[in-house]
Design a protein around this motif. Structure first.
Motif, PDB file in Angstrom:
ATOM      1  N   ALA A   1       0.979   2.539   3.870  1.00 37.71           N
ATOM      2  CA  ALA A   1       2.076   3.473   4.111  1.00 37.71           C
ATOM      3  C   ALA A   1       2.982   3.646   2.902  1.00 37.71           C
ATOM      4  N   SER A   2       3.054   2.654   2.033  1.00 34.05           N
ATOM      5  CA  SER A   2       3.984   2.713   0.906  1.00 34.05           C
ATOM      6  C   SER A   2       3.308   3.020  -0.426  1.00 34.05           C
ATOM      7  N   ARG A   3       2.003   3.183  -0.417  1.00 33.15           N
ATOM      8  CA  ARG A   3       1.306   3.468  -1.684  1.00 33.15           C
ATOM      9  C   ARG A   3       1.774   4.785  -2.304  1.00 33.15           C
ATOM     10  N   LEU A   4       1.892   4.793  -3.610  1.00 31.02           N
ATOM     11  CA  LEU A   4       2.169   6.027  -4.342  1.00 31.02           C
ATOM     12  C   LEU A   4       1.161   6.256  -5.458  1.00 31.02           C
ATOM     13  N   GLU A   5       0.227   5.297  -5.635  1.00 32.70           N
ATOM     14  CA  GLU A   5      -0.802   5.409  -6.667  1.00 32.70           C
ATOM     15  C   GLU A   5      -2.138   4.965  -6.105  1.00 32.70           C
ATOM     16  N   ARG A   6      -3.204   5.374  -6.779  1.00 30.74           N
ATOM     17  CA  ARG A   6      -4.530   4.877  -6.427  1.00 30.74           C
ATOM     18  C   ARG A   6      -4.634   3.389  -6.711  1.00 30.74           C
ATOM     19  N   ASP A   7      -5.689   2.768  -6.204  1.00 30.82           N
ATOM     20  CA  ASP A   7      -5.943   1.365  -6.499  1.00 30.82           C
ATOM     21  C   ASP A   7      -6.169   1.175  -7.990  1.00 30.82           C
ATOM     22  N   GLY A   8      -5.829  -0.016  -8.477  1.00 32.44           N
ATOM     23  CA  GLY A   8      -5.971  -0.315  -9.893  1.00 32.44           C
ATOM     24  C   GLY A   8      -7.409  -0.437 -10.339  1.00 32.44           C
ATOM     25  N   GLY A   9      -7.554  -0.584 -11.657  1.00 31.91           N
ATOM     26  CA  GLY A   9      -8.884  -0.590 -12.254  1.00 31.91           C
ATOM     27  C   GLY A   9      -9.765  -1.731 -11.795  1.00 31.91           C
TER      28      GLY A   9
END
Length: 477
Positions: free
Chosen positions: A282-290
C-alpha cells in the motif's frame, strides 16, 4: 472456403440484419429469427484463405463451452452451426459498447474504476464456479447489462476444467492478449483461475492510472512478466487510495499464491475498502530494487509450468465463510460455541476468508437510538466486540473482516450479505426454542430457509438439551 455474406441472406433460419464488426478471427452480424424477440448476434470464424488453424480451434473451444454457461454474466447461447457448410455461433446480443469504449476517458475517477472492478470480479467468480477460466479478460471482452451486471464475452481462449483443452493439445505457445497475460500463462499454464485476477488487476491499473502496468510487450519481451513488477499506481496517480493500490498490486503478484485466492474475495475487498488489510504494498512508490528483481530473474530462468490446480478445487480451498455473531448480553456460551465451530471449519478450509457479521437491529418506523446513555456509538461498540471475538482465532488479518449491519430484519440482512458477497457457507448460532420463536420463526431458521449457500446452525450444550427445534450443528446444503 469463402462465404459471401450480405445483409438479408438467411443462415439456418437466422436473417443477417447488420454487419457489426470484423476482428482478427471472426465476423459479427446482428441477426433475427422469426418468433424470437431477443436481440441476437452471430459470430462467424474467419477461415478465409488462411492456413492458420488457430481461428478454427478457438471456434471449436467456444462452441464447446458456451452451451454449458448460464446466468447474467454470460451471453445466452442460442445455436451453433457445424464446420460444413459454415460454422457459426448465435448468442444473445448485449446492447451497448464494451469497456473498451472507456479507454478514451482514462484515467477514470478511482471510485468509478473500483465499481467496474467489483462488477467484473463478481462475473469472474460466477464463471469460475461453472468450471471455466476466461484467460482473455480485457476491456473489449467485458459488456454491461442495463441492470448493471458485467457480462464476459469471447471464450475462444478459455479453459473448461471438465472438457478437453484443444488449444493446449494442438499448440505449444502461450495464448492471450499480451498486456493482460498472467505470468503462468507465459509458461503455458492454462488451468489457474487466478490468471483472470491478474488480468483484472491490469484493467484496474489502466483505468486508475491511464497506463498499462507492463506496456505492450512483443515476442520474447513477454517473459519479463516473470520477474518485473509494475510501477506502483500511487506513483502515477497520487490520489489513488492506499487500500486500492494494495488490492491492485495483490492482483498483479507474479506468484498466483500471493494473489487473491478467488474473485469473490477480491470483490469483497473492493466493496468494503475499510476492511482491506494494508501491507507494504500500500505504501510503495517505486518498483522493487535490483537485487530482488535479479533473484526473480534467476528463478524465471528455471521456471516451468506451475502445478495445475483443479478449478473447482481452488474455489473450494478458499471459501468465504460468514459467521453471524449475536453479541447480546447472556450469549457468551453461544459465542464460544460459534468460536469452536469456526476453528473446526478453519482447520479443514485452510485458505478460507472469514466475514464476522453482527446485526444492529433497527426499527422499521420509529426513530432509532444508536448511542448509549453516555453518547457512545452502539455501532462502534459492536465492532469492537466483534474484533475481540475474532482475535483469539488467530486468522491472518488479510483473511478476516468485521461488519456491523444496521437492519430491521436480521435474517434478511444476513441472506442479502451472503448473496451479494458470494458467501459459500454461513455459521449462525441458535438459542433454545421458546413459544415466541416457534410462533414468529427464529433468525437462524429463516436464514436456513432462504440462504443461497450451505448453513451450519450451532447450539450450546445446554440449549441442545432443551431445544425442540433441529439438533446441534444442523446443516442445509
Amino acid at each position: 472456403m469463402r462465404w459471401r455474406l450480405k445483409q438479408g441472406m438467411t443462415v439456418d433460419g437466422f436473417e443477417l440484419r447488420e454487419h457489426l464488426a470484423t476482428g482478427g478471427m471472426a465476423q459479427l452480424w446482428a441477426v433475427a429469427r422469426p418468433g424470437d424477440p431477443m436481440p441476437l448476434v452471430m459470430k462467424i470464424p474467419m477461415l478465409i484463405d488462411s492456413g492458420d488453424p488457430l481461428p478454427i480451434v478457438c471456434f471449436e473451444t467456444e462452441q464447446m463451452i458456451m452451451p454449458r454457461l448460464s446466468g447474467p454474466h454470460v451471453p445466452r447461447f442460442v445455436a451453433a452451426g457445424p464446420l460444413d457448410p459454415m460454422p457459426y455461433i448465435v448468442m444473445e446480443r448485449i446492447p451497448g459498447e464494451s469497456l473498451k469504449a472507456r479507454l478514451r476517458e482514462v484515467p477514470l475517477p478511482w471510485a468509478e474504476a473500483v465499481t467496474i472492478g467489483a462488477r467484473v470480479a463478481h462475473a469472474l467468480h460466477d464463471l469460475h464456479r461453472q468450471h471455466v477460466i476466461h484467460l482473455d479478460v480485457k476491456p473489449s471482452n467485458v459488456m454491461t447489462r442495463e441492470t448493471g451486471e458485467a457480462v464476459l464475452i469471447d471464450y475462444g481462449f478459455a479453459r473448461h476444467g471438465q472438457l478437453p483443452d484443444l488449444l493446449a493439445e494442438e499448440f505449444r505457445e502461450p495464448f492471450g492478449t499480451t498486456p493482460y497475460m498472467a505470468p503462468e500463462q507465459v509458461l503455458q499454464d492454462r488451468a489457474d483461475p487466478r490468471s483472470d485476477l491478474f488480468a483484472l488487476g491490469v484493467m484496474l491499473y489502466f483505468f486508475v492510472t491511464g497506463e498499462r502496468p507492463f506496456g505492450t510487450p512483443r515476442g520474447g519481451q513477454i517473459r519479463r512478466r516473470l520477474w518485473r513488477d509494475p510501477v506502483p499506481p500511487r506513483a502515477l496517480r497520487p490520489d489513488c487510495p492506499p487500500w486500492l493500490q494494495e488490492a491492485i498490486l495483490r492482483c498483479l503478484e507474479i506468484d498466483p499464491q500471493d494473489r487473491y485466492a478467488t474473485a469473490a474475495q477480491l470483490a469483497l475487498d473492493l466493496e468494503n475498502p475499510g476492511q482491506v488489510t494494508l501491507t507494504e504494498r500500500a505504501s510503495r512508490l517505486e518498483r522493487d530494487g535490483g537485487m530482488k528483481t535479479f533473484r526473480r530473474w534467476l528463478k524465471a530462468r528455471r521456471a516451468q509450468p506451475l502445478e495445475r490446480p483443479n478449478i473447482a478445487g481452488q474455489l473450494s480451498r478458499a471459501p468465504i465463510v460468514l459467521v453471524a455473531i449475536d453479541l447480546s448480553p447472556g450469549g457468551e456460551d453461544l459465542a464460544e460455541a460459534l468460536r469452536l465451530m469456526v476453528r473446526r471449519i478453519l482447520s479443514i478450509e485452510g485458505e478460507a476468508r472469514l466475514a464476522c457479521v453482527n446485526i444492529l437491529k433497527t426499527s422499521r418506523l420509529a426513530v432509532d437510538i444508536l448511542e448509549d446513555e453516555e453518547g457512545r456509538s452502539l455501532h462502534v461498540q459492536r465492532l469492537v466486540q466483534l474484533r475481540h471475538w475474532g482475535a483469539s482465532l488467530g486468522v491472518p488479518e488479510g483473511r478476516i473482516s468485521y461488519s456491523v449491519l444496521e437492519a430491521p430484519d436480521p435474517a434478511a440482512a444476513l441472506v442479502d450479505y451472503a448473496r451479494h458477497n458470494d458467501v459459500d457457507h454461513i455459521v449462525i448460532g441458535a438459542r433454545a426454542s421458546s413459544a415466541l420463536r416457534r410462533y414468529l420463526g427464529s433468525v437462524s431458521s429463516q436464514v436456513v430457509a432462504q440462504a443461497p449457500c450451505s448453513v451450519t446452525v450451532v447450539r450450546t450444550a445446554r440449549d441442545r438439551g432443551t431445544a425442540e427445534a433441529p439438533p446441534s450443528d444442523e446443516r442445509r446444503d
